[in-house]
Design a protein around this motif. Sequence first.
Motif, mmCIF file in Angstrom:
data_model
loop_
_atom_site.group_PDB
_atom_site.id
_atom_site.type_symbol
_atom_site.label_atom_id
_atom_site.label_comp_id
_atom_site.label_asym_id
_atom_site.label_seq_id
_atom_site.Cartn_x
_atom_site.Cartn_y
_atom_site.Cartn_z
ATOM 1 N N SER A 1 -5.555 -3.893 3.287
ATOM 2 C CA SER A 1 -6.600 -3.025 2.727
ATOM 3 C C SER A 1 -7.478 -3.800 1.751
ATOM 4 C CB SER A 1 -5.958 -1.846 1.981
ATOM 5 O OG SER A 1 -5.141 -1.119 2.852
ATOM 6 N N THR A 2 -6.835 -4.651 0.928
ATOM 7 C CA THR A 2 -7.597 -5.447 -0.036
ATOM 8 C C THR A 2 -8.475 -6.462 0.680
ATOM 9 O OG1 THR A 2 -5.799 -5.219 -1.614
ATOM 10 C CG2 THR A 2 -7.431 -6.938 -2.052
ATOM 11 N N SER B 1 -2.243 -7.457 0.943
ATOM 12 C CA SER B 1 -2.501 -6.154 1.578
ATOM 13 C C SER B 1 -3.749 -6.248 2.438
ATOM 14 C CB SER B 1 -2.695 -5.092 0.475
ATOM 15 O OG SER B 1 -3.365 -3.973 0.985
ATOM 16 N N THR C 1 -0.899 -1.792 -4.794
ATOM 17 C CA THR C 1 -2.010 -2.733 -4.566
ATOM 18 C C THR C 1 -3.127 -2.515 -5.592
ATOM 19 O OG1 THR C 1 -1.523 -2.716 -2.209
ATOM 20 C CG2 THR C 1 -3.687 -3.507 -2.858
ATOM 21 N N ILE C 2 -3.470 -1.256 -5.793
ATOM 22 C CA ILE C 2 -4.569 -0.956 -6.734
ATOM 23 C C ILE C 2 -4.154 -1.305 -8.166
ATOM 24 C CG2 ILE C 2 -5.966 0.921 -7.682
ATOM 25 C CD1 ILE C 2 -5.745 2.275 -4.919
ATOM 26 N N PHE D 1 -10.849 -13.935 -8.123
ATOM 27 C CA PHE D 1 -9.953 -12.813 -7.850
ATOM 28 C C PHE D 1 -8.881 -13.221 -6.849
ATOM 29 C CE2 PHE D 1 -8.948 -9.127 -5.121
ATOM 30 C CZ PHE D 1 -8.264 -8.346 -6.051
ATOM 31 N N LEU E 1 -8.304 -11.326 -15.925
ATOM 32 C CA LEU E 1 -9.529 -12.149 -15.838
ATOM 33 C C LEU E 1 -10.533 -11.753 -16.918
ATOM 34 C CD1 LEU E 1 -10.102 -12.335 -11.968
ATOM 35 C CD2 LEU E 1 -9.548 -14.214 -13.494
ATOM 36 N N THR E 2 -10.747 -10.440 -17.044
ATOM 37 C CA THR E 2 -11.748 -9.984 -18.026
ATOM 38 C C THR E 2 -11.284 -10.273 -19.447
ATOM 39 O OG1 THR E 2 -12.286 -8.230 -16.483
ATOM 40 C CG2 THR E 2 -13.179 -8.036 -18.693
ATOM 41 N N THR F 1 -4.221 -4.918 -8.648
ATOM 42 C CA THR F 1 -5.630 -5.364 -8.748
ATOM 43 C C THR F 1 -6.158 -5.134 -10.161
ATOM 44 O OG1 THR F 1 -5.979 -4.837 -6.437
ATOM 45 C CG2 THR F 1 -7.944 -5.026 -7.797
ATOM 46 N N TRP F 2 -5.812 -3.995 -10.711
ATOM 47 C CA TRP F 2 -6.242 -3.713 -12.084
ATOM 48 C C TRP F 2 -5.664 -4.746 -13.061
ATOM 49 C CZ3 TRP F 2 -5.216 2.306 -11.930
ATOM 50 C CH2 TRP F 2 -6.251 2.917 -11.188
ATOM 51 N N MET G 1 -7.647 -7.731 -12.786
ATOM 52 C CA MET G 1 -8.962 -7.526 -13.417
ATOM 53 C C MET G 1 -8.846 -7.609 -14.937
ATOM 54 S SD MET G 1 -10.367 -4.432 -11.029
ATOM 55 C CE MET G 1 -11.746 -4.021 -12.037
ATOM 56 N N ASP H 1 0.827 -1.215 0.000
ATOM 57 C CA ASP H 1 0.000 0.000 0.000
ATOM 58 C C ASP H 1 0.863 1.268 0.000
ATOM 59 O OD1 ASP H 1 -2.068 -1.706 0.086
ATOM 60 O OD2 ASP H 1 -2.752 -1.220 2.116
ATOM 61 N N ASN I 1 -1.563 3.378 -5.429
ATOM 62 C CA ASN I 1 -0.462 2.514 -4.958
ATOM 63 C C ASN I 1 -0.388 1.213 -5.762
ATOM 64 O OD1 ASN I 1 -2.492 0.889 -3.941
ATOM 65 N ND2 ASN I 1 -2.441 1.938 -1.945
ATOM 66 N N PRO J 1 -2.317 -8.468 -4.442
ATOM 67 C CA PRO J 1 -3.154 -7.513 -3.688
ATOM 68 C C PRO J 1 -3.722 -8.121 -2.428
ATOM 69 C CG PRO J 1 -3.759 -7.553 -5.993
ATOM 70 C CD PRO J 1 -2.808 -8.668 -5.790
#
Lengths: 231, 256
Positions: free
Chosen positions: A109-110, A107, A21-22, A88, A32-33, A25-26, A29, A6, A19, A104
């Motif tokens: 936060s996640t 973390s 982590t985000i 995820f 996966l997508t 995460t993207w 995402m 983070d 940060n 992520p």
Amino acid sequence: MELTSDSTIVFEAWGIPVNSTIVNTWIIMVLLTGASMLITRKLRPDVPPNRWRTMLEVIVQGIQSQIQEITIRPARHLLYFAGTLFLFIATSNLLLVVPGFHPPTASLSTTAALALAVLVAVPLFGITSRGFGGYLKTYIEPSVIMLPFNIISEFTRGISLAIRLYGNIMSGAVIAAILLGVAPFFFPVVMDMLGLLTGLVQAYIFAILATVYISSATADPHPTKSEKETT
Amino acid sequence: MSIDWITVAAQVVNFLVLVWLLKRFLYRPILDGIDAREAEIADRMAEAVEAGEKARATEGQYRDQLASLHANEATMADRALRKARDERDVLLANAHARLEQERQDWNAHLAEEGRKYTAELHQAGAGALMSLTRKALDDLADETLEERIVAHVATRLRPMSVDLRKAAGADAEAIATTHNRLPKAARDRLKADLQEVIPDVPMRFETDATQAPGLILRMGGAQVAWTVDAYIDELDALLEEQLAAGGGVRGQGDGH
């Protein structure tokens, strides 16, 4: 040594620090997508499924069968929610083996965000299934005395979800980093393999617990005879 | 270990976006595809069941038709066999009738031939007898056969005069029938002899080719006659006797 990603700011957007982590995460995402879009873009009933589509069908049907084993009333929305949690977290944990990639889920936060999502989803599914009054009634069951304990239980379930996942993944990542410094070759490989297994197990546990919580919130307090026999 | 609440909020949003994305690009297409395939399989199963039922129904129909054909085949074969037997019986009956008719015709033909032969034999025998008798009379007594026949009949007239008068009645007529025409002398003598026995009786002479050689004198229902028939019959009896005797001798000879 940083225990969480983070604090690693990758860039700032409109004054808000983004940060690692985000960003990671993207990346997950997008992975996966993108994979889903690539595999399902030319999906037609008359075309026989290829190996990738079969793999996705096996994963989706596996998740669906796990949910059907837990809940009496399986719904598509529960599949979307619990399935996304599993995919995820599992993808994030499997990317632990990629050098330089901080999962992520390592973390807090996640994991707290995921636990918060579960904490909000449980009453939402419960109210959808039983109605607002019906759901609130579950807090005073079997008696009004249990109200504070039920509320505490609701929050501690979320906290335990977050801490469990965070602790397992973070510890695995930290231990792998420490062993990389002590014994550069053999032990990190073993620990990473163990981490892959632990990551999948933790993803499974997180998704299953979320499904159980939601299922208990949506379950009928006075089941019919056929429902009892089914369970 | 600390929580960055901005990151938490961002991750919540990220998670919700990911739920929507996966729902849009993963779960729905995959589940819809599975549902469509299951529906297609169910349709095909239903079609297969329907086709199976149709096939069973068609098979039943064909089995019924086959059984009917077999039954008809047996009936037709039985009918044809019966018809063939009837036709065979008719043909056999016709053949038997034809054979019987031919046998009867042949027997009739043989009888006719026998009768003709006997008649010819009689005629030939009578001719031979008359010829021999005429020759013998001419050689031995210097007389004709017709004169001796007339004399013989005249001799038989006298004992029968009463019977002849009764048979002749009031307006009777004497009719003398011969095979060949009598010579005039013989006719005159017969007429004179008859006038002596029955006076004033009219007399007429006729010939009949079918009559045996000789003379037949009729008056009403009575007649006086002499023909070679009796001699021919005696000759036949004699011949048969001789033949029978010859057959017996031959049989005895065969026996020896």
